[in-house]
Structure formats: structure tokens, C-alpha cells
Design a protein around this motif. Structure first.
Motif, PDB file in Angstrom:
ATOM      1  N   GLY A  65      15.009  12.612  44.405  1.00 47.74           N
ATOM      2  CA  GLY A  65      13.912  13.555  44.183  1.00 47.74           C
ATOM      3  C   GLY A  65      13.224  13.969  45.465  1.00 47.74           C
ATOM      4  N   GLY A  66      13.680  13.415  46.585  1.00 52.03           N
ATOM      5  CA  GLY A  66      13.067  13.783  47.865  1.00 52.03           C
ATOM      6  C   GLY A  66      11.787  13.026  48.148  1.00 52.03           C
ATOM      7  N   ALA A  67      11.608  11.880  47.498  1.00 55.34           N
ATOM      8  CA  ALA A  67      10.383  11.099  47.743  1.00 55.34           C
ATOM      9  C   ALA A  67      10.340  10.637  49.196  1.00 55.34           C
ATOM     10  N   ALA A  68       9.127  10.445  49.702  1.00 57.30           N
ATOM     11  CA  ALA A  68       8.954  10.012  51.089  1.00 57.30           C
ATOM     12  C   ALA A  68       9.635   8.658  51.301  1.00 57.30           C
ATOM     13  N   VAL A  69      10.352   8.547  52.417  1.00 58.96           N
ATOM     14  CA  VAL A  69      11.150   7.347  52.649  1.00 58.96           C
ATOM     15  C   VAL A  69      10.282   6.130  53.013  1.00 58.96           C
ATOM     16  N   GLY A  70       9.195   6.368  53.777  1.00 61.84           N
ATOM     17  CA  GLY A  70       8.434   5.256  54.361  1.00 61.84           C
ATOM     18  C   GLY A  70       7.794   4.324  53.344  1.00 61.84           C
ATOM     19  N   PRO A  71       6.967   4.860  52.434  1.00 60.96           N
ATOM     20  CA  PRO A  71       6.325   3.967  51.465  1.00 60.96           C
ATOM     21  C   PRO A  71       7.354   3.199  50.638  1.00 60.96           C
ATOM     22  N   HIS A  72       8.469   3.859  50.343  1.00 58.02           N
ATOM     23  CA  HIS A  72       9.526   3.192  49.568  1.00 58.02           C
ATOM     24  C   HIS A  72      10.089   2.018  50.368  1.00 58.02           C
ATOM     25  N   LEU A  73      10.437   2.280  51.626  1.00 63.52           N
ATOM     26  CA  LEU A  73      11.024   1.204  52.440  1.00 63.52           C
ATOM     27  C   LEU A  73      10.043   0.061  52.652  1.00 63.52           C
ATOM     28  N   ILE A  74       8.797   0.396  52.922  1.00 63.04           N
ATOM     29  CA  ILE A  74       7.835  -0.679  53.195  1.00 63.04           C
ATOM     30  C   ILE A  74       7.628  -1.548  51.947  1.00 63.04           C
ATOM     31  N   LYS A  75       7.651  -0.930  50.781  1.00 59.95           N
ATOM     32  CA  LYS A  75       7.553  -1.719  49.537  1.00 59.95           C
ATOM     33  C   LYS A  75       8.757  -2.675  49.453  1.00 59.95           C
ATOM     34  N   VAL A  76       9.943  -2.130  49.728  1.00 53.24           N
ATOM     35  CA  VAL A  76      11.164  -2.949  49.681  1.00 53.24           C
ATOM     36  C   VAL A  76      11.075  -4.074  50.719  1.00 53.24           C
ATOM     37  N   TYR A  77      10.625  -3.751  51.928  1.00 56.75           N
ATOM     38  CA  TYR A  77      10.521  -4.771  52.987  1.00 56.75           C
ATOM     39  C   TYR A  77       9.507  -5.860  52.592  1.00 56.75           C
TER      40      TYR A  77
END
Ligand code: MEZ
Length: 598
Positions: free
Chosen positions: A275-287
């Protein structure tokens, strides 16, 4: 405990409570502060602090108690009616105490970047709570406290942004005991704000969509984008390990299935969530989840003030200033510097590039560059410090970055005369220069409905009030204050180029979508400081290089704190690649260095 021991223990607790209250000074008596409001509601000190008054630097127990009474972020988010929802933001689930202070004026963390009113309970007085400049906090009375505390670990990592998390997780998985330090009250660094995606060549996601890419092309384009000032060996590592980097992220639980094109690149190489969501918040949640699952010791409010060395060319640990614990030492067998860049540091930016002083910065407030100078003091060579990237599209007069992926998804850039003036997907240095060459030093992104639907971030910009909308191009032009006939002709010509798959005016190689209705959108944009390309010199093993050209033993670095990967201009989407590729190398090499030493 016997009665004999309980009574003195209680007396001692009470004495400690009184002493601690006194240590907070007269602030603690302010009824408008959180502690005062709690007191009025018969909440005792111990209800928040527990029986022991010792608060650790990360304020873990304190925050657990906040959440125990008030609920977690999800519960609080559900109660918020306004569309700006601080408990459901790109910062994710952070410490309550990052915004809600007990004994001094509360301050909304969001206001360091955003100008929207963020009234929070027990905010204190207006004056105390609206100063947006971030300063490292110490508990009152503890500023200069120096303790004899000494800890030991295998690897200490400075800075809990993307590179720091990746290095920590990698070193941990290779068997090292890791402490990850973050000076800010929340983790995430600039990676938390990354809107675009991660560039990677020849990934399974590209191949699944029938796209052909080649790391050799990524090398060429990265070098060209960096004006051939990059370290070519580092660029090769970046490109040839990029597909692996995406697989690594997916193995941690990230979604990298969507593809878009970034400036200066001839294929869709930027991977991001669906969906083109911002990569950063997603990655930081995963990290964050991965670090927690591994019990990695992550400490916020913990600023490194010195990198220690033995005087014979090897680093031996760090000195840390904890918000509550004061200055203490961590002896470490290896140190990894992932402290990020300095595009939020107005003075430092101005000292290298006076023309960029006072321009808006897209960075989080902690991007102030100390990690580079700590490394320099420990013997590291700094390179390319004056290379500061200006991103073409910050939202008007705000600090909100309007992602390059908006252009990659189909938005065009038009000037105040209603005309296109640059290839929208040229490199950032050129796009920014073209905007700054306009008399107004600003421009507009104009896009249609299909582009909006392809990129969920645009709905975010609408929610932030950055977007004008209209039912026709002419009506949009009126809202933008540009000539309607010019904008109508510009959109018609662009749509014709879309049909013909040829852009005679600006030679765009891709035109993913037309500017189509039923609704048309415009965002006023200005260039702003975004990335600092210079920093600590490293080699392909992520070892920090000393002024004499040799690696410093036990010292590694990754991400924006380093220089050399991006040359004089970074390509959009290459920063996350940098953090993952070199974060992994730093973590893995630090862990094997320790094993060899054992
Ligand atoms: O890599 C970046 O800085 C990037 C893609 C930013 C953006 O415009 O979204």
C-alpha cells in the motif's frame, strides 16, 4: 521480613521519599505538573515509583505503572476523537514519560517536529512546555552526578536508530552480549521517520513482478548520484548485499512487498510495505519487537559522552550519562557507533554550509552529530562533513517531509506559473536546485486520484492539512494561486506523455500514472535539510578508520554516522539499505572479533 526489620525499612522508604521530593526542588510542588495532579487525586509517590525510589534511565517500571493505571497505547488511542492521535502515531508504542513528565512541565514529543497544538494533561505552564529545542534531560539534582558504577558487556552500540538495532540484533544472534544506548527518550532515530523504502537490486520481489534489476546498475546509479565522490568499494558492498538485506528484514517479520521508483534510478528498486506505507515506522516496530524478544538491553535517556580507548589504538568501552543514574562506565570488547547524522543541528550545519542555516530540517531532534565527534576524539577520521543533502519536498513551512515516493507514484512538480520545470525523478541535488532557482524558492506537487490511492502516505498528508483538493484542475489552480490555463495545459501535456509513454519535455523514463480525477490534489513544497553524507570513515568490514589510515581495533560504525557510502548526494531509498547492510556487517564483525579475542 520480621516486624523488626519492616518498621525501619518503612521509615527508610518514607525518608527516601521525602529526600527525593526535596531533590526535585520546588518543581515537585507545582500543582499543574503531573505529580501535583496525581497528588490531588490521592495517588501516592509509591503508586508511580513503587517502593524503591530508584528510577532506571529507561524509566521502565515507571512506565509500566503508567500503563497499568491508564492502559496501553492502543487503549488510549481508542479514546482519542481528534484525527491527530499521539497514541497512534508513526512513533509507535514508546515511553509515556517521553511526553508526560512527573515533576517538570510535560511536553509533547510530537511538537519537536510538528506545530499542531498538543495539549497534554498536566502540561505545566505554556512557557515551560513550548520550547522545542531538545536538550538531553537529567533528573533535577542529578545533572553532574558521577558514579563509580562500572558495567561490562561484549558489544556496546551507540544510537538506537535503524543501524543500531540491526547491528545489535545481528551481534546478539552471533552470540554477543549487547547493550544498545540511545540518548533520546525514544528509540528509532531518523529511521523512524523514513517515508520511502529500502533500495535493493535483484530481489525476489522484483523478480516476482517480472522486473529485471542488477546490483551492477545499482552501483553505477549510486556512484552517479553521489557525483562519483563515493567510496566505490563501499558502494559495491551496499549494492551486492542489498537483496540479502531485504531478506533479512523479511526474516525479522517485515513486509517489503511493494515497489516504487526513486530519483536517479531506472527501475523500481525501492521496497516498502504493502500500500506504500512509510517504511521507517514499520521497520522500527519490527526492530523493537525483535530486540525485546531477544532480551537485548536497550536503554533510552542514555547519552554516550566518551568512547574509551586504551591509548594503544583499541577502544575499550564508553562513558554514559544516564538521565537518572548520572555518568557511568561500560567496559566493552567492541563498540559500534550508529549515532546518526547531524541535519537537525542548525549550528553545525551552518558551520559547514552557511546557506543552509535556518532551513527546515526533516530530521528527528536528536540528529545532532555527537556520535561523529566522539569517534573523532577516539581517533577516527571524518570525511565529507560539508556534504549536506537538501531534500526537494518538505511540506510548505513545516518539518514534514513529503516523500519522494509521492513523485515516484505519479505526482508532478509545477512552479508558481503552473508549469513543470524539472524531471521529477532526477537526483535530489538537481531537483532541489531547480526549486530553489524558482523566484518563490518553492513549488507544488500536483497529483490525481490514482496516485493518491497508490500511496497511503498521501492520506497522512491530507490529515496533516498539507494538501489542497478540488474537483477540477482549474479549481485546484485557483486554490494554489497559479494560472488556471497554464496548469490545465501542463496536466494535459503530462497525461498525453503518460499515454505515449514518452516525456518530450523532461525525459522521464517512467510515468506510472496520469494526473486524473475525479479529485485533484496539490501540496506546496520547499527544499529542506535531510541527510548528512559525511561522517566517520569506515572500510568494507564496517571498521572505523583512524587518521593514519588503519582500522581502530574493536571499533565499528554503520549508517548515517559514517561517510563515504553516498558520496556528495544520496539517492532516495539508499539510506535504509545503508543501515541494514552495514549494520549487519558491523554487528557480525564485532561479534566475531570478540570470539577471536576470547
Ligand atoms: O531515502 C530517503 O531519504 C527517502 C526515500 C525519503 C523520501 O523522500 O521518502
Amino acid at each position: 521480613m520480621t516486624r523488626k526489620t519492616i518498621v525501619p525499612a518503612l521509615l527508610l522508604s518514607a525518608a527516601l521519599l521525602i529526600a527525593a521530593s526535596a531533590a526535585w526542588g520546588e518543581d515537585s510542588s507545582k500543582s499543574s505538573f503531573l505529580s501535583g495532579v496525581h497528588k490531588k487525586n490521592q495517588v501516592t509517590c509509591a503508586d508511580c515509583h513503587g517502593k524503591s525510589l530508584t528510577v532506571d534511565d529507561s524509566e521502565t517500571a515507571l512506565n509500566k505503572n503508567c500503563k497499568g493505571c491508564h492502559g496501553g497505547f492502543a487503549d488510549l488511542a481508542a479514546k482519542t476523537k481528534e484525527h491527530i492521535n499521539p497514541h497512534n502515531s508513526h512513533l509507535g508504542d514508546t515511553n509515556c514519560t517521553a511526553c508526560h513528565k512527573g515533576h517538570v512541565a510535560s511536553k509533547a514529543y510530537c511538537n519537536y517536529c510538528h506545530s499542531f497544538a498538543m495539549k497534554i494533561p498536566a502540561m505545566g505552564t505554556e512557557k515551560e512546555s513550548t520550547d522545542k529545542k531538545w536538550v538531553q534531560e537529567s533528573a533535577p539534582g542529578k545533572k553532574d552526578l558521577k558514579s563509580n558504577r562500572v558495567e561490562s558487556t561484549d558489544v556496546v552500540v551507540i544510537g538506537a536508530g535503524g543501524s543500531g538495532y540491526v547491528a545489535s540484533i545481528t551481534a546478539h544472534d552471533a552470540g554477543a552480549k549487547v547493550i544498545l544506548l540511545e540518548k533520546m527518550p525514544i528509540t528509532g532515530g531518523n529511521s523512524m521517520l523514513a517515508a520511502g523504502g529500502i533500495n535493493a537490486a535483484r530481489t525476489r520481489y522484483q523478480e516476482r513482478l517480472g522486473m529485471h534489476d542488477d546490483p551492477a546498475e545499482m552501483v553505477k546509479e549510486t556512484m552517479k548520484g553521489g557525483r562519483d565522490k563515493n567510496d566505490p568499494e563501499l558502494v559495491k558492498v551496499l549494492a551486492y548485499k542489498s537483496a540479502d538485506a531485504v531478506d533479512f528484514l523479511v526474516s525479522l517479520g517485515a513486509d517489503m512487498t511493494d515497489l516504487v521508483r526513486s530519483g536517479g534510478v531506472a527501475v523500481d528498486r525501492t521496497h516498502r510495505p504493502v500500500g506504500g506505507a512509510a517504511v521507517g515506522p514499520h521497520l522500527i516496530k519490527v526492530y523493537r519487537e525483535n530486540a525485546a524478544k531477544r532480551n537485548i538491553d536497550v536503554r533510552v535517556n542514555s547519552e554516550v559522552v566518551q568512547i574509551l580507548s586504551d591509548g594503544k589504538g583499541r577502544v575499550t568501552g564508553v562513558q554514559v550519562k544516564g538521565k537518572h543514574s548520572g555518568v557511568y562506565t561500560i567496559n566493552a570488547k567492541a563498540v559500534i557507533d550508529t549515532a546518526g547524522g547531524f541535519a537537525a543541528n542548525n549550528e553545525l550545519v551552518g558551520s559547514y554550509k552557511p546557506q543552509f542555516r535556518e532551513t527546515a530540517s526533516s530530521n528527528q531532534p536528536g540528529a545532532t552529530g555527537e556520535g561523529m565527534f566522539l569517534a573523532e576524539k577516539a581517533g577516527a577520521k571524518l570525511i565529507d562533513m560539508e556534504q549536506i543533502q537538501i531534500h526537494p519536498t518538505m511540506g510548505g513551512d513545516t518539518k514534514v517531509l513529503v516523500s519522494e515516493t509521492v513523485r515516484g507514484s505519479g505526482a508532478i512538480l509545477v512552479n508558481h506559473a503552473g508549469k513543470r520545470f524539472v524531471n521529477e525523478l532526477t537526483t535530489r541535488d538537481k531537483a532541489s536546485a531547480a526549486i530553489l532557482a524558482q523566484p518563490e524558492k518553492s513549488a507544488f506537487l500536483v497529483l490525481g486520484e490514482s496516485t493518491r490511492k497508490s500511496n497511503v502516505q498521501i492520506d497522512g498528508y491530507i490529515a496533516l492539512g498539507l494538501v489542497q483538493q478540488a474537483d477540477s484542475v482549474a479549481a485546484l489552480a485557483a486554490k494554489m494561486g497559479v494560472p488556471a490555463d497554464a496548469l490545465t495545459a501542463t496536466v494535459a501535456a503530462y497525461n498525453k506523455a503518460f499515454e505515449a509513454k514518452k516525456d518530450p519535455e523532461f525525459q522521464r523514463q517512467d510515468i506510472p500514472r496520469p494526473v486524473d480525477g475525479p479529485k485533484y490534489y496539490a501540496i506546496w513544497v520547499k527544499p529542506g535539510r535531510h541527510h548528512t553524507m559525511g561522517g566517520v570513515k569506515i572500510n568494507t568490514e564496517a571498521q572505523v578508520i583512524a587518521k593514519d589510515g588503519n582500522p581502530i581495533t574493536g571499533f565499528y560504525a554503520a549508517g548515517e554516522v559514517t561517510g563515504g557510502v553516498h558520496g556528495w548526494n544520496r539517492l532516495g531509498g539508499n539510506a535504509i539499505t545503508d543501515t541494514v547492510v552495514f549494520g549487519r556487517i558491523a554487528g557480525s564483525n564485532a561479534a566475531s572479533f570478540i570470539k577471536k579475542e576470547k
